[in-house]
Design an enzyme around this catalytic site. Structure first.
Site, mmCIF file in Angstrom:
data_model
loop_
_atom_site.group_PDB
_atom_site.id
_atom_site.type_symbol
_atom_site.label_atom_id
_atom_site.label_comp_id
_atom_site.label_asym_id
_atom_site.label_seq_id
_atom_site.Cartn_x
_atom_site.Cartn_y
_atom_site.Cartn_z
ATOM 1 N N ASN A 120 0.764 -1.090 -0.198
ATOM 2 C CA ASN A 120 0.141 0.233 -0.299
ATOM 3 C C ASN A 120 0.831 1.484 -0.247
ATOM 4 O OD1 ASN A 120 -1.653 1.925 0.496
ATOM 5 N ND2 ASN A 120 -2.422 1.729 2.378
ATOM 6 N N LYS B 223 -0.138 4.559 -0.244
ATOM 7 C CA LYS B 223 -0.662 5.499 -0.341
ATOM 8 C C LYS B 223 0.041 6.708 -0.883
ATOM 9 C CE LYS B 223 -0.111 2.918 4.754
ATOM 10 N NZ LYS B 223 0.072 3.219 6.027
ATOM 11 N N HIS C 151 -9.629 1.260 5.141
ATOM 12 C CA HIS C 151 -8.242 1.254 5.878
ATOM 13 C C HIS C 151 -8.664 2.523 6.559
ATOM 14 C CE1 HIS C 151 -4.377 2.898 6.279
ATOM 15 N NE2 HIS C 151 -4.334 1.593 5.523
ATOM 16 N N GLU D 143 -6.891 4.712 7.593
ATOM 17 C CA GLU D 143 -6.915 6.287 7.197
ATOM 18 C C GLU D 143 -8.011 6.713 6.775
ATOM 19 O OE1 GLU D 143 -2.968 5.419 5.257
ATOM 20 O OE2 GLU D 143 -2.483 5.169 7.031
ATOM 21 N N GLU E 75 -5.817 -4.794 10.337
ATOM 22 C CA GLU E 75 -4.249 -3.952 10.962
ATOM 23 C C GLU E 75 -4.504 -2.861 12.190
ATOM 24 O OE1 GLU E 75 -2.973 -3.069 6.597
ATOM 25 O OE2 GLU E 75 -4.302 -1.284 7.042
ATOM 26 N N GLY F 93 2.572 2.120 10.605
ATOM 27 C CA GLY F 93 3.342 3.361 10.812
ATOM 28 C C GLY F 93 3.957 3.379 11.593
ATOM 29 N N SER G 86 3.120 -2.380 10.395
ATOM 30 C CA SER G 86 4.740 -2.648 10.657
ATOM 31 C C SER G 86 5.061 -3.765 10.023
ATOM 32 C CB SER G 86 4.879 -2.057 11.945
ATOM 33 O OG SER G 86 4.204 -0.290 12.270
HETATM 34 P P1 PGA Z 1 2.401 0.017 8.007
HETATM 35 O O1 PGA Z 1 1.198 0.765 7.391
HETATM 36 O O2 PGA Z 1 3.075 -0.960 7.184
HETATM 37 O O3 PGA Z 1 3.528 1.695 7.290
HETATM 38 O O4 PGA Z 1 2.340 0.312 9.061
HETATM 39 C C1 PGA Z 1 -0.133 -0.648 6.613
HETATM 40 C C2 PGA Z 1 -1.201 -0.246 5.789
HETATM 41 O O5 PGA Z 1 -1.462 1.001 6.414
HETATM 42 O O6 PGA Z 1 -1.530 -0.755 5.335
#
Ligand code: PGA
Length: 247
Positions: free
Chosen positions: A9, A11, A92, A94, A164, A170, A210
């Site tokens: 992803n 982003k 997601h 976000e 997640e 993140g 992460s």
């Molecule tokens: P990350 O993000 O691996 O940077 O923690 C995962 C995601 O949001 O899909």
């Protein structure tokens, strides 16, 4: 055997040149053949990357659940299909937290994606507050229950789930493999109660938050973890390829 999926992803990262270079490097160096490898790229790069590789499927991070019309700035499933995009992310955290997408809207997006024959990675996950209160399973299965309301068994072949935990996205703080396995098992049991064991056993459940080259092996060793949705570590070809090879 369930399909193993490792999806990047990206982003809102990468310039056009960086995106092409990253994609090309993954494509050139990828030797693993039993993993469904995907890159969910920013929308402006989708057309140039779509269909570029037989080994890496390109997907969209977002879309608006209507076929066309006065929705300034949005992209429809029909438009995605018209440039060869067949898979999308939905739910997601976000999108939920920063862009106000609630369970009802996410359900509308799931229906719209299925109507347009788009494969879905459906994301779910709890906040730290919810976990500390011990309500994480109820919360996550509640998100799934709402998103999949009215979704028939035969559509489940087009849906993978990504667990997640928000506190792991993140942050560098990954869930332990035990925490991941416990939740994945709870999700699978919930799928058994809704769709029966055959569907539950064939639905891929990915971990995200992460996940990196150092911890992927341990996470992927869990019996109910069928791959990963990778944010930060998917922006580095070597790290992403190591994750893909971590089964
Ligand atoms: P990350 O993000 O691996 O940077 O923690 C995962 C995601 O949001 O899909």
């Amino acid at each position: 055997m369930r399909k193993r999926i490792v999806a990047g992803n990206w982003k809102m990262n990468l310039t056009a040149e960086e995106a092409v270079n990253l994609f090309n490097e993954i494509e050139e160096k990828l030797t693993v053949t039993d993993v469904d490898v995907r890159a969910y790229a920013p929308s402006i790069y989708l057309q140039s990357l779509s269909g570029k590789s037989k080994k890496v499927t390109v997907g969209a991070q977002n879309f608006y659940p209507s076929s066309k019309g006065a929705f300034t700035g949005e992209i429809s499933p029909t438009q995605l299909r018209s440039i060869g995009i067949n898979t999308v992310l939905i739910g997601h955290s976000e999108r939920r937290d920063l862009f106000g997408e609630n369970n009802e809207f996410i359900h509308t997006k799931v229906k719209s994606a299925l109507e347009n024959e788009l494969d879905i990675i459906l994301c779910c996950g709890e906040s730290l507050e919810t976990r500390d209160a011990g309500n994480e399973v109820e919360f996550v299965t509640g998100q799934l229950s709402s998103a999949l309301n009215g979704v028939e068994s035969e559509s489940m072949k087009n849906i993978a789930i990504a667990y997640e935990p928000i506190w792991a996205i993140g942050t560098g703080r990954t869930a332990t493999s035990q925490q991941a396995e416990d939740m994945h098992l709870a999700i699978r049991n919930w799928l058994v109660s809704k769709y029966g064991s055959a569907i539950a056993e064939s639905t891929s459940i990915l971990y995200g938050g992460s996940c990196n080259a150092g911890n992927a092996k341990e996470l992927f060793a869990c019996p109910n973890v069928d791959g990963g949705l990778i944010g930060g570590a998917s922006l580095d070809a070597e790290a992403f390829l190591t994750i893909i090879s971590s089964y």
